[in-house]
Design an enzyme around this catalytic site. Structure first.
Site, PDB file in Angstrom:
ATOM      1  N   PRO A  15      17.500  19.528  41.869  1.00 47.43           N
ATOM      2  CA  PRO A  15      16.574  20.654  41.735  1.00 47.43           C
ATOM      3  C   PRO A  15      16.171  21.354  43.032  1.00 47.43           C
ATOM      4  O   PRO A  15      15.022  21.273  43.476  1.00 47.43           O
ATOM      5  CB  PRO A  15      15.361  20.005  41.059  1.00 47.43           C
ATOM      6  CG  PRO A  15      15.388  18.596  41.571  1.00 47.43           C
ATOM      7  CD  PRO A  15      16.848  18.246  41.660  1.00 47.43           C
ATOM      8  N   CYS A  16      17.079  22.112  43.627  1.00 51.55           N
ATOM      9  CA  CYS A  16      16.755  22.817  44.860  1.00 51.55           C
ATOM     10  C   CYS A  16      15.705  23.907  44.638  1.00 51.55           C
ATOM     11  O   CYS A  16      15.083  24.364  45.596  1.00 51.55           O
ATOM     12  CB  CYS A  16      18.007  23.356  45.545  1.00 51.55           C
ATOM     13  SG  CYS A  16      19.062  24.359  44.514  1.00 51.55           S
TER      14      CYS A  16
END
Length: 188
Positions: free
Chosen positions: A152-153
């Protein structure tokens, strides 16, 4: 996330399967090897999809084939659950072949250490991997993330509260953070 799924080198013996799924943030290209999900691509319209698949073929040394075995069925189900608000929906086997070194170290920390509904600063993420002065390098790792959304950047933000960058576009980042309850949902 199943972060123990390792890859010693490019996928050469097996196949790479892909599909495009519609989502709340637009079409997503999903690709998987026998080891797990290897790539997620945003805004997968037909022209962009072809470019992503050509690049993937070059990186993995295997021609991607449209989903034939059902290998991606669980990823598709879990994405549906994620967009319905389920917190742990994206816990999937991952193939880390497309990332190495510092980038892999940062992405693994992100995958395991920044849960749904939380954010972390670039500098804090650099500190967590033992490189406190490497905030810009963390940003480069986010930009090179082959598994955005699942790794989850979108949860990585600037220390002053700014959103920072995002390969899927800032509006997509806002939508994902709103879905996870980090930002308020837009009024219109």
């Amino acid at each position: 996330m199943d972060i123990d799924t390792e890859a010693a080198g490019p996928e050469r013996a097996g196949t790479v399967e892909w599909t495009v799924v519609e989502s709340a943030i637009g079409p997503l290209l999903l690709a998987a090897t026998g080891r797990g999900l290897v790539q997620v691509g945003f805004h997968a319209d037909p022209a962009r999809r072809e470019r992503m698949l050509d690049r993937l073929a070059g990186q993995l040394g295997a021609e991607p084939v449209e989903c034939a075995s059902g290998r991606l069925a669980e990823a598709v189900r879990r994405l549906d659950r994620y967009f319905a608000g389920e917190r742990d929906a994206l816990d999937l086997p991952l193939d880390w072949t497309l990332t190495t070194g510092f980038h892999r170290q940062v992405l693994r920390e992100l995958a395991t250490g920044v849960p749904y509904g939380t954010v972390v600063g670039y500098g804090e993420l650099a500190r967590r991997v033992g490189q406190p002065g490497a905030a810009q390098a963390v940003g480069a790792a986010m930009g090179a993330n082959p598994l955005p959304l699942v790794v989850p950047c979108h949860r990585v933000v600037e220390s002053d509260g700014g959103l920072g960058g995002f390969g899927g576009g800032l509006e997509t980042k806002r939508q994902l953070l709103a879905l996870e309850g980090v930002l308020p949902a837009p009024l219109f």
